[in-house]
Design a protein around this motif. Structure first.
Motif, PDB file in Angstrom:
ATOM      1  N   THR A  10       4.351   0.586  -7.234  1.00 29.62           N
ATOM      2  CA  THR A  10       4.501   1.877  -7.638  1.00 29.62           C
ATOM      3  C   THR A  10       4.325   2.148  -8.865  1.00 29.62           C
ATOM      4  OG1 THR A  10       6.234   1.943  -5.680  1.00 29.62           O
ATOM      5  CG2 THR A  10       6.380   3.566  -7.240  1.00 29.62           C
ATOM      6  N   GLU A  11       4.700   1.507  -9.804  1.00 24.91           N
ATOM      7  CA  GLU A  11       4.394   1.637 -11.247  1.00 24.91           C
ATOM      8  C   GLU A  11       3.058   1.496 -11.545  1.00 24.91           C
ATOM      9  OE1 GLU A  11       5.604  -0.168 -15.688  1.00 24.91           O
ATOM     10  OE2 GLU A  11       6.648  -1.241 -13.801  1.00 24.91           O
ATOM     11  N   LEU A  12       2.596   0.490 -11.074  1.00 25.69           N
ATOM     12  CA  LEU A  12       0.802   0.171 -11.124  1.00 25.69           C
ATOM     13  C   LEU A  12       0.189   1.539 -10.773  1.00 25.69           C
ATOM     14  CD1 LEU A  12      -1.057  -2.663  -9.829  1.00 25.69           C
ATOM     15  CD2 LEU A  12      -1.697  -0.549  -9.446  1.00 25.69           C
ATOM     16  N   ALA A  13       0.380   2.274  -9.693  1.00 27.34           N
ATOM     17  CA  ALA A  13      -0.293   3.258  -9.301  1.00 27.34           C
ATOM     18  C   ALA A  13      -0.168   4.650 -10.010  1.00 27.34           C
ATOM     19  CB  ALA A  13       0.082   3.534  -7.609  1.00 27.34           C
ATOM     20  N   ALA A  14       1.092   4.472 -10.301  1.00 27.67           N
ATOM     21  CA  ALA A  14       1.480   5.914 -11.196  1.00 27.67           C
ATOM     22  C   ALA A  14       1.027   5.840 -12.466  1.00 27.67           C
ATOM     23  CB  ALA A  14       3.282   5.870 -11.496  1.00 27.67           C
ATOM     24  N   THR A  15       1.017   4.543 -13.292  1.00 20.93           N
ATOM     25  CA  THR A  15       0.161   4.418 -14.404  1.00 20.93           C
ATOM     26  C   THR A  15      -1.314   4.532 -14.379  1.00 20.93           C
ATOM     27  OG1 THR A  15       1.689   2.603 -15.148  1.00 20.93           O
ATOM     28  CG2 THR A  15      -0.153   2.712 -16.136  1.00 20.93           C
TER      29      THR A  15
ATOM     30  N   ALA B 199       0.861  -1.237  -0.077  1.00 21.47           N
ATOM     31  CA  ALA B 199      -0.099  -0.111   0.032  1.00 21.47           C
ATOM     32  C   ALA B 199       0.872   1.117   0.019  1.00 21.47           C
ATOM     33  CB  ALA B 199      -1.050  -0.063   1.311  1.00 21.47           C
ATOM     34  N   GLU B 200       1.711   1.306   0.813  1.00 24.49           N
ATOM     35  CA  GLU B 200       2.785   2.391   0.845  1.00 24.49           C
ATOM     36  C   GLU B 200       3.431   2.546  -0.462  1.00 24.49           C
ATOM     37  OE1 GLU B 200       5.053   1.347   3.967  1.00 24.49           O
ATOM     38  OE2 GLU B 200       3.674   2.015   5.817  1.00 24.49           O
ATOM     39  N   ALA B 201       3.908   1.634  -1.138  1.00 21.61           N
ATOM     40  CA  ALA B 201       4.469   1.745  -2.525  1.00 21.61           C
ATOM     41  C   ALA B 201       3.618   2.248  -3.516  1.00 21.61           C
ATOM     42  CB  ALA B 201       5.007   0.303  -2.931  1.00 21.61           C
ATOM     43  N   ALA B 202       2.432   1.627  -3.491  1.00 17.45           N
ATOM     44  CA  ALA B 202       1.280   2.230  -4.338  1.00 17.45           C
ATOM     45  C   ALA B 202       1.097   3.912  -3.998  1.00 17.45           C
ATOM     46  CB  ALA B 202       0.130   1.562  -4.081  1.00 17.45           C
TER      47      ALA B 202
END
Length: 149
Positions: free
Chosen positions: A138-143, A19-22
């Motif tokens: 992180t990449e998932l959320a940024a996308t 969750a924090e990475a997202a």
């Protein structure tokens, strides 16, 4: 301003790290000014969903299904948000100990019913969470966020 809602059930240290990475992915400076709302699944509301332009969801796989908390989120928001949010971008992660099959099926069925648009392949994993998993979150959320710009 673009708004992204992160709804998750992260009861363990491993899922909290995801969750924090997202969330970090939603707050990358190169994305610009994004309004990020983070809600535990039991606290997210219809208003939160309606106010967001995109969604990042996270859950544990419990007994092969999505967490009761995320199921409660969908149960309490689904009817009110289905039509007005159709087409909005999203993605999700699922973390399980052994089997995520039922949770994957549930997420596909529910989000298809909502009419949301999957913009990043879901992060689905069992066992230990490693740095590669966190980078993917992180990449998932940024996308998801970037898809609204």
């Amino acid at each position: 301003m673009v708004s992204v809602l992160l709804v998750h059930h992260s009861p363990s240290p491993s899922t909290q790290r995801i969750a924090e990475a997202a969330e970090a992915g939603l707050r990358l400076p190169e994305l610009g000014d994004i309004d990020v709302t983070v809600r535990p699944a039991l606290e997210a509301t219809v208003d939160d969903v309606l106010a967001a332009d995109a969604y990042v969801l996270g859950t544990t796989a419990n007994f092969g299904y999505i967490s009761g908390a995320l199921k409660h989120f969908f149960d309490t928001t689904y009817d009110a948000v289905r039509e007005p949010t159709a087409g909005r971008p999203f993605s999700y992660w699922i973390h399980g100990g052994y089997d995520t099959t039922g949770a994957e099926t549930a997420m596909t069925q529910i989000t298809t019913g909502l009419g949301w648009s999957l913009v990043f392949d879901p992060l689905v994993l069992t066992g230990a969470v490693d740095e590669e998993h966190l980078e993917t979150a992180t990449e998932l959320a940024a996308t998801v966020a970037a898809s609204t710009l």
